[in-house]
Design an enzyme around this catalytic site. Sequence first.
Site, short mmCIF file in Angstrom:
data_model
loop_
_atom_site.label_atom_id
_atom_site.label_comp_id
_atom_site.label_asym_id
_atom_site.label_seq_id
_atom_site.Cartn_x
_atom_site.Cartn_y
_atom_site.Cartn_z
N ASP A 163 0.85 -1.18 0.00
CA ASP A 163 0.00 0.00 0.00
C ASP A 163 0.89 1.23 0.00
OD1 ASP A 163 -2.94 0.87 0.31
OD2 ASP A 163 -1.87 2.13 1.74
N GLN A 164 0.38 2.30 -0.59
CA GLN A 164 1.15 3.54 -0.66
C GLN A 164 0.30 4.71 -0.19
OE1 GLN A 164 2.27 5.64 -4.48
NE2 GLN A 164 4.26 4.81 -3.88
#
Length: 196
Positions: free
Chosen positions: A70-71
Amino acid sequence: MSPTLVLASTSTYRRELLARLQLPFDVARPDVDETPLPGERAEQTALRLAEAKARAVAPRFPGSLIIGSDQVALLDGEQLGKPGHHAAAVAQLQKMRGRRVVFHTALALLDSRSGVAEVVDVPYEVQLRTYSDELIERYLRTEQPYDCAGSAKTEGLGVALIEWMRGDDPSALVGLPLMALTTLLQRAGLPPLGVI
């Protein structure tokens, strides 16, 4: 026998990055609410969601190594996610103009045999140029990066918006930190080139 490798993501960017390691892998859609929790720091959000994505698909893949990622982009304490549409992307790029953004890309490698996950955060700093609203419009109409945290693809025309970038792993900025993943895969007994 080597465990199956699974990417818990429907991101084409992550799929393309993982394919660079030349390991066979399956892809599964994780159904995870990506809303940040109240008071949660950007890196905490990214780490929590990376692991949650891996765990969400684990029941479907016993005996597998599952990758979650995830970013979250951080601008002066505010988390910036995927804009989703043009107006939100314009607002993000206007807010980021001339400023520094830290992209926290978290990676989780879950061994579904043991239930143990290794999770790491790979930050990357990006300094945006002082660009015009006209450039924002032209860029967005050309590339339409509405599925990218921070509204710009550094691997594409988004470089026109960027003054400089700094970090340990450029693939992290695209969405999957391959250097960190290689380390985790080696620890799990699945080195990309077959030897350590």
